[in-house]
Motif scaffolding. Structure first.
Motif: not given
Lengths: 467, 467
Positions: A30-34, B10-19
């Motif tokens: 659900r989170a990935v989808a969001g 790189q890490i910042g991008e992972a955070i902003r994209s929700g990964i």
């Protein structure tokens, strides 16, 4: 590239670059989808494709987790519990331990084996002398006299501990639980003996830890060569070992192997949690040394308790936590605060005046005799080819059934049929999955009787019917 | 771009994209350095720059964690415990509770307030009748007669629970701990009243949970408007509330507020953990209803215990876990297995024959009187401008000191000086950080005496000297 490939690529990159470490939970479908404004179907497709690449894995009811980095490190072995098996386990665990006529299930003894009346008198005397003993020291780690007796008794088998490192717990289960929490973080891998005491497996799961199985031989105990290999390739946060009177296989490890295990882990600064509940009920003339005796660096957390020796199900245990003492103390404080003092005072008195040592000697002899009777009965009544462990300590025997018409048999249906006849045992898969489906654990805690003989004969019949 | 900027990007991008989700732990400095083949200094620089951007935060001894997504969601308030403060807290917590002459520290009463002898007799009788009671049901969730009395007693104040949902625990602390673990995952945010019972704060930390403070008014309890706001912007996994006789402020929430809180959380399917330890020792003529009384969906985990009512430090508590019963049962099993039965049988007998209800009535009256004495003494001896809570239940009073020469004062030094004079109290910052540095918690559990009057006078002198 389709949407799901883009998402999978992005998460895959994060895993390969190490931003998402092995053991980390992936955001939910659900989170990935969001996050990516796609449907849950697309998100699920992305996660499934990562699973196909061997980068992540699904764990039932927990979500997706990052696996060891593909290509760089071999995936560590893990206990295989699929969701069907886990559902069975939940059902069976809820049954094991509920009363049945012939109790081959829990590792516990006949009440007649223990000094119940004597202990009861000591409890009453202590409560009479000081009613406040019914409570607990508000922030205490245990009653001083009881700790002193634990120290003295450990010294008798060459194990030097200090009262300052002891935390008295509500049974050995709490000691193991706090020890694990003190030395691991969520998602860590913990090496355990395989087959593995089922409560420990459930505990690891409840703490979000991954159990890594190390084969355990009914004669020698944990296979150190396999452990050494696993340590080469996998980050192991802690090792748990039942070196004395292993549950379920009954082994006592050699002194050389004990020393080697402690040294191997000390070199790598990996904490070793020792479950020594059965050390005092091993059958050799002298009590086998604890792993802790070989420790010079405070890296072994020595856990023990009295419910297998002084009284069934007595919730009184301890851990001598070495260099992790402060961490265990802090966790004890926020988990159960303190342990009631009354039983500690009574146990200390029993241990101090020597009655406890004499009782242990008798208990060991009786358990050894009961084990022999049980083993002989299994040999008499089970099909040819059945293997029974020759336990060197503790309450339980480990039995492996032969194949039937070339196919392995399962003890799961046997479990249900046996319960219908009032006969309890623990089915093997609870100790680590399908690998042990053809095994069962039998308790030798009760004096041999005609009823027990008949129950083993009945079990043997049920097994033969499946063949 | 320098190396550290590349890594941070790189890490910042992972955070902003929700990964990397809020609450996730970032790989350690050493791990980041290894992954990118840079020095630990460079890796640390990268993490510090992310911290500067407000994307991650350092938690003492735990590493770096991802904060709420900057820009999209307002960061939830959190208790501010920097590493210096936490070091102090560790020291102070190790002192609080160790014996001192005048015990204004722990929330506990004079032994003379409790039916110790009577309870002791019941314990002795039960142990005499059945020595096996010294142990515990191997997989039990508690003794049936004791559960029955909990149900009956709850019904007296309009709280309907069923014996099947009760798990008997080693004190209310274990009930809270298991409840939290049943409804949260590592890294989750839990809303609590602020100031907050210090053991609960330590517990959340030990479980890897983040405490989100909701102001708690000494008269009305938790501020529901603030809670509603927080729920708008932050994912809250559970709420813990001490609605009756709040520790430390002493408030009892109105029935309307209780109903509103339960409804607000039921709408959002957020579990509510109720610590009702002090519900039976509130001073109003009739026992205030539990939050659980307003629950129609099994979403309130009702936690209680006997150490504040029947006997000091008695490790006997429970939770009625509603729709989370199966989860709590499983966690109990792997945490402490079961709870000793002896005290349960004795407590059930005391509760059954009515002696307990009469005892509670007397205890409430005495506590109310002792609270009045304590409050008056503080007013007499502390500087003008000191605020003292007017507790409506429980053992403790909450005191806020006035500024000295326009500056807020701290009770941390006062704590040390008072201990030197044999006077214990709990310094305010332990309840949630610097915000409460000018506060202290005083226990009203002991009958008023000249020694106590003098101790409060001495404390008042020490406060005035700082001004």
């Amino acid at each position: 590239m389709t949407k799901y490939q883009t998402i999978a690529g992005q998460i895959g990159e994060a895993i390969r670059s190490g931003i998402l470490e092995p053991g980390t939970r992936i955001p939910s479908v659900r989170a990935v989808a969001g996050q990516h404004s796609v449907s849950t179907t697309t998100a699920l497709e992305a996660l499934r494709s990562l699973e196909g690449e061997g980068l992540i894995e699904a764990r039932p009811r927990s979500g997706y987790f990052v696996l060891n980095r593909a290509g760089s490190v071999a995936a560590a072995p893990r206990f295989q519990f699929d969701s069907e098996l886990e559902e069975d386990a939940r059902v069976h665990l809820s049954i094991v331990g509920s009363p049945c006529r012939v109790r081959f299930d829990l590792a516990t003894g006949d009440p007649g084996l223990y000094p119940l009346d004597r202990f009861g008198r000591l409890v009453r005397r202590a409560s009479y002398r000081s009613p406040l003993l019914l409570g607990a020291l508000a922030r205490g780690t245990g009653h001083a006299a009881f700790k002193q007796q634990i120290v003295r008794s450990a010294l008798d088998h060459g194990c030097r501990i200090s009262p300052e490192e002891i935390i008295v717990t509500n049974g050995c289960i709490e000691a193991l639980n706090l020890s694990l929490r003190a030395v691991t973080s969520h998602g860590d891998r913990v090496a355990v003996e395989s087959p593995c005491y089922f409560v420990l497996l459930q505990m690891l799961r409840a703490l979000g830890l991954v159990a890594v199985p190390i084969p355990c031989d009914p004669l020698r105990g944990m296979d150190l060569a396999v452990l050494a290999e696993v340590l080469q390739t996998t980050r192991i946060a802690a090792v748990v070992s039942v070196a004395n009177g292993n549950n379920p296989v009954g082994s006592v490890a050699d002194d050389e192997d004990k020393a080697a295990l402690v040294a191997m882990l000390a070199d790598r600064k990996i904490p070793l949690i020792e479950d020594d509940m059965f050390g005092d009920v091993c059958f050799a003339p002298s009590r086998p040394p604890a792993l802790r005796s070989f420790d010079r660096q405070g890296g072994v957390l020595w856990c023990g308790g009295l419910s297998k020796t002084l009284m069934p199900s007595l919730r009184l245990g301890w851990v001598a936590a070495g260099r992790f003492t402060a961490q265990v103390q802090a966790l004890k404080y926020t988990s159960t605060m303190a342990t009631s003092e009354l039983f500690q005072v009574a146990a200390a008195e029993l241990m101090e005046n020597g009655g406890y040592t004499r009782h242990l000697k008798r208990l060991r002899q009786r358990l050894a005799r009961q084990h022999a009777e049980l083993r002989q009965a299994v040999v008499r009544h089970f099909p040819l080819g059945t293997e029974v462990s020759h336990a060197e300590g503790g309450y339980v025997a480990w039995v492996r059934l032969p194949e039937a018409e070339g196919h392995p048999v399962s003890t799961r249906q046997l479990f249900t049929r046996a319960r219908e006849a009032g006969i309890g045992f623990v089915p093997g898969y609870l100790f680590g999955g399908r690998e042990f489906d053809d095994c069962l654990r039998l308790n030798a805690g009760y004096p041999w009787s005609r009823e027990q003989e008949e129950a083993i004969a009945h079990l043997g019949q049920l097994v033969k019917q499946r063949q």
